[in-house]
Design a protein around this motif. Structure first.
Motif, PDB file in Angstrom:
ATOM      1  N   VAL A 155       0.863  -1.188   0.000  1.00  0.00           N
ATOM      2  CA  VAL A 155       0.000   0.000   0.000  1.00  0.00           C
ATOM      3  C   VAL A 155       0.898   1.237   0.000  1.00  0.00           C
ATOM      4  O   VAL A 155       1.780   1.368   0.861  1.00  0.00           O
ATOM      5  CB  VAL A 155      -0.931   0.020   1.241  1.00  0.00           C
ATOM      6  CG1 VAL A 155      -1.743   1.309   1.280  1.00  0.00           C
ATOM      7  CG2 VAL A 155      -1.845  -1.213   1.233  1.00  0.00           C
ATOM      8  N   THR A 156       0.695   2.106  -0.956  1.00  0.00           N
ATOM      9  CA  THR A 156       1.554   3.290  -1.073  1.00  0.00           C
ATOM     10  C   THR A 156       0.738   4.569  -0.994  1.00  0.00           C
ATOM     11  O   THR A 156      -0.437   4.603  -1.368  1.00  0.00           O
ATOM     12  CB  THR A 156       2.325   3.264  -2.408  1.00  0.00           C
ATOM     13  OG1 THR A 156       1.398   3.307  -3.495  1.00  0.00           O
ATOM     14  CG2 THR A 156       3.173   2.010  -2.524  1.00  0.00           C
ATOM     15  N   MET A 157       1.408   5.639  -0.515  1.00  0.00           N
ATOM     16  CA  MET A 157       0.788   6.968  -0.409  1.00  0.00           C
ATOM     17  C   MET A 157       1.753   7.985  -1.002  1.00  0.00           C
ATOM     18  O   MET A 157       2.780   8.285  -0.390  1.00  0.00           O
ATOM     19  CB  MET A 157       0.466   7.308   1.052  1.00  0.00           C
ATOM     20  CG  MET A 157      -0.575   6.397   1.686  1.00  0.00           C
ATOM     21  SD  MET A 157      -0.786   6.707   3.459  1.00  0.00           S
ATOM     22  CE  MET A 157       0.651   5.836   4.110  1.00  0.00           C
ATOM     23  N   GLY A 158       1.466   8.453  -2.234  1.00  0.00           N
ATOM     24  CA  GLY A 158       2.322   9.451  -2.858  1.00  0.00           C
ATOM     25  C   GLY A 158       3.244   8.852  -3.910  1.00  0.00           C
ATOM     26  O   GLY A 158       3.499   7.646  -3.938  1.00  0.00           O
ATOM     27  N   ASP A 159       3.751   9.717  -4.788  1.00  0.00           N
ATOM     28  CA  ASP A 159       4.583   9.266  -5.902  1.00  0.00           C
ATOM     29  C   ASP A 159       5.886   8.632  -5.438  1.00  0.00           C
ATOM     30  O   ASP A 159       6.325   7.610  -5.977  1.00  0.00           O
ATOM     31  CB  ASP A 159       4.884  10.450  -6.837  1.00  0.00           C
ATOM     32  CG  ASP A 159       3.645  10.918  -7.587  1.00  0.00           C
ATOM     33  OD1 ASP A 159       2.689  10.121  -7.689  1.00  0.00           O
ATOM     34  OD2 ASP A 159       3.642  12.077  -8.063  1.00  0.00           O
ATOM     35  N   SER A 160       6.545   9.269  -4.454  1.00  0.00           N
ATOM     36  CA  SER A 160       7.811   8.711  -3.968  1.00  0.00           C
ATOM     37  C   SER A 160       7.601   7.323  -3.376  1.00  0.00           C
ATOM     38  O   SER A 160       8.398   6.395  -3.608  1.00  0.00           O
ATOM     39  CB  SER A 160       8.429   9.636  -2.921  1.00  0.00           C
ATOM     40  OG  SER A 160       8.731  10.897  -3.485  1.00  0.00           O
ATOM     41  N   ALA A 161       6.514   7.184  -2.605  1.00  0.00           N
ATOM     42  CA  ALA A 161       6.214   5.883  -2.000  1.00  0.00           C
ATOM     43  C   ALA A 161       5.901   4.837  -3.073  1.00  0.00           C
ATOM     44  O   ALA A 161       6.259   3.665  -2.941  1.00  0.00           O
ATOM     45  CB  ALA A 161       5.044   6.021  -1.034  1.00  0.00           C
TER      46      ALA A 161
END
Length: 417
Positions: A332-338
């Motif tokens: 699960v990712t939050m944001g472009d960098s993640a």
């Protein structure tokens, strides 16, 4: 219709393909245990091979073959069964020059143009085994034993092994005359197909599905009463071998099988759990087939087993095929960098042999968790800007609802455990 599969064919979708993987794996395992090695033959063969191997008096050749001419004008046929192609390969590659016997198995699609019904399609799939190079009835018993053990391991207990002898050219000549003498007064009552078989192969009339013809042949003479000394001795030896293996059987003197190449042994495993068409596995001996297709006189014996009918029978017997394991990890990712970091972790997990996925539809965090739950993921790895700043990820056990922070550098080794 472009969006409909051709009549008599069926897609095997992901929610069913795992069942096929299961039985194919078990088939390969038992064949290896019995000393068989795999062969793969082309999906189409020269039409003459099928005509000579299967027999031009059979329904397959007369009514059911998918035959076409290629751009070179050669007549080709989608294979309707597995034995003739296996024999052709055995002869072409001169395997008969090796130490015998030769034991092979295969998994193959087959094609027959017939009325589609439950468990019987125009494109169907077949397990098969063949043993070349020995006339000994030990080979026949070994072939039957493999079929018996495989069906048993697939949870199928409601089948009956039926055996017969269809003799050899020597004793069949006497039987042929006796059968024709019996049928001659009823000739006009036979169906057109059986009339065409009367002179060329009257034994095939016994196998006719017409109720009227079945009534006619009910009291017909039986092949077992006309066996020559060699065929009778072989049939008795087969029975003794099966008794030694503790495999129950019944003698069905009307089994002739649907193919002309059989000699001596003919057998079927029959079930009442899948309707009137109850044969799930059938085979026998074919001592003249190698020579018939242009090779040396090498004896053979084997069987074919329909996969679609096998799966139906397993269902009827309540055998539960294990479902595949769910996804182990969802990132699960939050944001472009993640997202970029998650993609890197995903690739490392795949290389480490871990089943892992991540979102590719730009869902929000709540949507990603819902999707992870729907996939049955055991763990989620959560990465956001805060985690990237600390060099960590959040690892959540979805079943235990427990969460802990793990160093980013350690997450792959942790999940690989």
């Amino acid at each position: 219709m472009l969006t409909n599969a051709p009549k008599g064919t069926k897609d095997i979708m992901p929610d069913q393909s795992y069942r096929w993987h299961y039985v194919e794996k078990k088939w390969a395992e038992i064949c290896s245990r019995y000393g068989y090695k795999e062969i793969r033959t082309p999906v189409f063969e020269h039409t003459e091979l099928i005509n000579r191997g299967v027999g031009d008096t059979t329904d397959i050749v007369q009514k059911e073959m998918y035959t076409f001419n290629d751009h070179g004008g050669r007549s080709l046929t989608l294979k309707p069964e597995g034995t003739s192609p296996a024999v052709r390969a055995f002869v072409e590659h001169k395997v008969y020059a090796d130490v015998q016997p030769t034991k092979i198995y295969y998994v193959t699609p087959c094609f027959r143009y017939e009325k589609p019904q439950s468990g019987r399609l125009r494109e169907f799939h077949q397990f098969g085994i063949e043993v070349f190079g020995t006339p000994n009835m030990l080979a026949d018993a070994d072939v039957i034993a493999l079929g018996h053990d495989f069906l048993t391991e697939m949870g199928i207990t409601d089948v009956t092994l039926e055996i017969n002898s269809v003799g050899c050219p020597t004793c069949r000549a006497k039987y042929r005359k006796a059968l024709q003498d019996f049928l001659r007064p009823h000739y006009d009552e036979l169906c057109d197909t059986c009339k065409s078989r009367f002179d060329r192969n009257p034994m095939r009339i016994l196998d006719c599905k017409s109720p009227e013809d079945q009534a006619i042949v009910k009291d017909a003479p039986l092949m077992v009463d006309y066996l020559c000394d060699d065929c009778r001795s072989a049939f008795e030896e087969l029975q003794e071998n099966l008794k030694a293996l503790d495999i129950d059987f019944v003698i069905n003197p009307k089994i002739v099988r649907g193919l002309d190449y059989y000699t001596k042994t003919a057998f079927e495993f029959v079930s009442n759990s899948i309707g009137a068409q109850g044969t799930v596995c059938g085979g026998g001996r074919y001592d003249n087939l190698c020579q018939e297709v242009g090779g040396p006189p090498i004896p053979g014996v084997g069987f074919g087993l329909g996969i679609e009918r096998l799966l139906m029978l397993m269902d009827a017997n309540g055998f539960g095929i294990p479902k595949p394991e769910p996804v182990e990890v969802f990132i699960v990712t939050m944001g472009d960098s993640a997202r970029k970091e998650g993609l890197s972790i995903l690739h490392q997990l795949h290389q480490a042999g871990v089943s892992a996925q991540m979102d590719s539809l730009a869902r929000n965090v709540k949507g990603q968790f819902k999707y992870a739950a729907r996939l049955g993921a055991r763990y989620t790895v959560v990465i956001g800007d805060d985690e990237i700043a600390r060099g960590t990820v959040q690892l959540k056990n979805m079943d235990a609802h427990e969460q802990k922070e793990i160093a980013l550098a350690d997450i792959v080794s942790e999940l690989s455990k």
